[in-house]
Design a protein around this motif. Structure first.
Motif, PDB file in Angstrom:
ATOM      1  N   UNK A 115      32.698  28.937  36.368  1.00  0.00           N
ATOM      2  CA  UNK A 115      33.962  28.792  37.151  1.00  0.00           C
ATOM      3  C   UNK A 115      35.064  29.573  36.427  1.00  0.00           C
ATOM      4  N   UNK A 116      34.946  29.082  35.206  1.00  0.00           N
ATOM      5  CA  UNK A 116      36.045  29.721  34.457  1.00  0.00           C
ATOM      6  C   UNK A 116      36.106  31.337  34.552  1.00  0.00           C
ATOM      7  N   UNK A 117      34.878  31.841  34.438  1.00  0.00           N
ATOM      8  CA  UNK A 117      34.789  33.434  34.394  1.00  0.00           C
ATOM      9  C   UNK A 117      34.925  33.783  35.932  1.00  0.00           C
ATOM     10  N   UNK A 118      34.860  33.190  36.855  1.00  0.00           N
ATOM     11  CA  UNK A 118      35.235  33.446  38.201  1.00  0.00           C
ATOM     12  C   UNK A 118      36.614  33.640  38.516  1.00  0.00           C
ATOM     13  N   UNK A 119      37.264  32.640  37.790  1.00  0.00           N
ATOM     14  CA  UNK A 119      38.985  32.763  37.807  1.00  0.00           C
ATOM     15  C   UNK A 119      39.376  33.772  37.054  1.00  0.00           C
ATOM     16  N   UNK A 124      40.816  40.922  37.981  1.00  0.00           N
ATOM     17  CA  UNK A 124      40.576  41.624  36.927  1.00  0.00           C
ATOM     18  C   UNK A 124      41.109  43.222  37.222  1.00  0.00           C
ATOM     19  N   UNK A 125      41.475  44.181  36.396  1.00  0.00           N
ATOM     20  CA  UNK A 125      42.170  45.453  36.968  1.00  0.00           C
ATOM     21  C   UNK A 125      40.789  46.313  37.042  1.00  0.00           C
ATOM     22  N   UNK A 126      39.748  45.926  36.221  1.00  0.00           N
ATOM     23  CA  UNK A 126      38.403  46.844  36.340  1.00  0.00           C
ATOM     24  C   UNK A 126      37.742  46.261  37.837  1.00  0.00           C
ATOM     25  N   UNK A 127      37.651  47.112  38.530  1.00  0.00           N
ATOM     26  CA  UNK A 127      37.142  46.778  39.899  1.00  0.00           C
ATOM     27  C   UNK A 127      35.786  46.211  40.033  1.00  0.00           C
ATOM     28  N   UNK A 128      34.673  46.547  38.770  1.00  0.00           N
ATOM     29  CA  UNK A 128      33.371  46.336  38.777  1.00  0.00           C
ATOM     30  C   UNK A 128      33.611  44.756  38.113  1.00  0.00           C
ATOM     31  N   UNK A 129      34.319  44.418  37.187  1.00  0.00           N
ATOM     32  CA  UNK A 129      34.461  43.162  36.538  1.00  0.00           C
ATOM     33  C   UNK A 129      34.936  41.972  37.746  1.00  0.00           C
ATOM     34  N   UNK A 130      35.965  42.718  38.544  1.00  0.00           N
ATOM     35  CA  UNK A 130      36.424  41.869  39.573  1.00  0.00           C
ATOM     36  C   UNK A 130      35.357  41.825  40.815  1.00  0.00           C
TER      37      UNK A 130
END
Length: 228
Positions: A115-119, A124-130
């Motif tokens: 959940x912390x990582x989801x938020x 995130x500016x990196x679309x793959x991370x987003x």
């Protein structure tokens, strides 16, 4: 020292076995989808079953940066053993679609840090991370929607999905479909957004498979639910 040498030997042995499983025909197909490995996934899973759970070996295989080794690492790791920052580093290093998909679905979703990582990843500016953040959000839409701003998610999808990079667009589209499937009160709006944006409307779909075009996807899943 002996333990380190054993780990290195084991990694070398596993890499040699993976190299022996590499099939040029499979690699050629995978490369069309952005995945640079040629190992049959059934054989990869069989190898993982034989190795069983080995967290340190998994970490060592991941460190090789080899795609097949990383996929194997994700099958033999202990998801809850990874620290939050470790998973953040891993998702930023997972540049091939299959590794990224397995990392999110097989590891991060089972992590106490999900959940912390989801938020953190969601915007995130990196679309793959987003896209990882959106994948985790889609999971919550289906299983733990309490506390999510579903109208806000639809607003974001409506404003940004059409022009989003491929991986992010796919993740946002999945979220759109999941909202429409799971939440009847937002179904009409989800369908309307899908119809207007036409994202993945012409995506080639094999016989017997459901189109990823959100209106078709939603309608088919709702029909199946009603039939059960």
């Amino acid at each position: 020292m002996a333990e380190t040498a054993l780990t290195e030997t084991t990694v070398a042995e596993v890499l040699a076995e993976l190299a022996g499983l590499d099939d040029p025909k499979i690699r050629a197909v995978n490369e069309k989808h952005g995945d640079d490995h040629g190992v049959n996934l059934s054989k990869l899973r069989a190898l993982a079953k034989r190795l069983k759970t080995q967290q340190e070996l998994a970490r060592s295989l991941w460190a090789t940066e080899d795609t097949a080794a990383r996929l194997l690492a994700l099958l033999i790791c202990r998801p809850k053993a990874f620290e939050r920052d470790e998973l953040d580093t891993m998702v930023r290093a997972a540049r091939t679609p299959k590794v990224h998909d397995w990392l999110v679905n097989y590891v991060v979703k089972k992590s106490p840090h999900s959940e912390e990582l989801r938020v953190a990843w969601f915007a995130d500016p990196d679309p793959v991370v987003a896209s990882a953040g959106w994948a985790l959000t889609t999971e919550r839409v289906a299983k733990k929607p309490a506390g999510l701003d579903l109208p806000g998610l639809l607003d974001t999808i409506e404003a940004e999905m059409k022009d989003a990079p491929d991986r992010l667009q796919w993740a946002m589209n999945h979220c759109l479909a999941q909202i429409g499937i799971e939440h009847a009160e937002y179904r009409a709006r989800a369908l309307a957004i899908g119809e207007r944006l036409e994202v993945l409307k012409d995506y080639p779909t094999s016989p017997g498979c459901t189109s990823p075009f959100a209106p078709v996807w939603i309608a088919e899943m709702v029909r199946r639910k009603n039939d059960t």
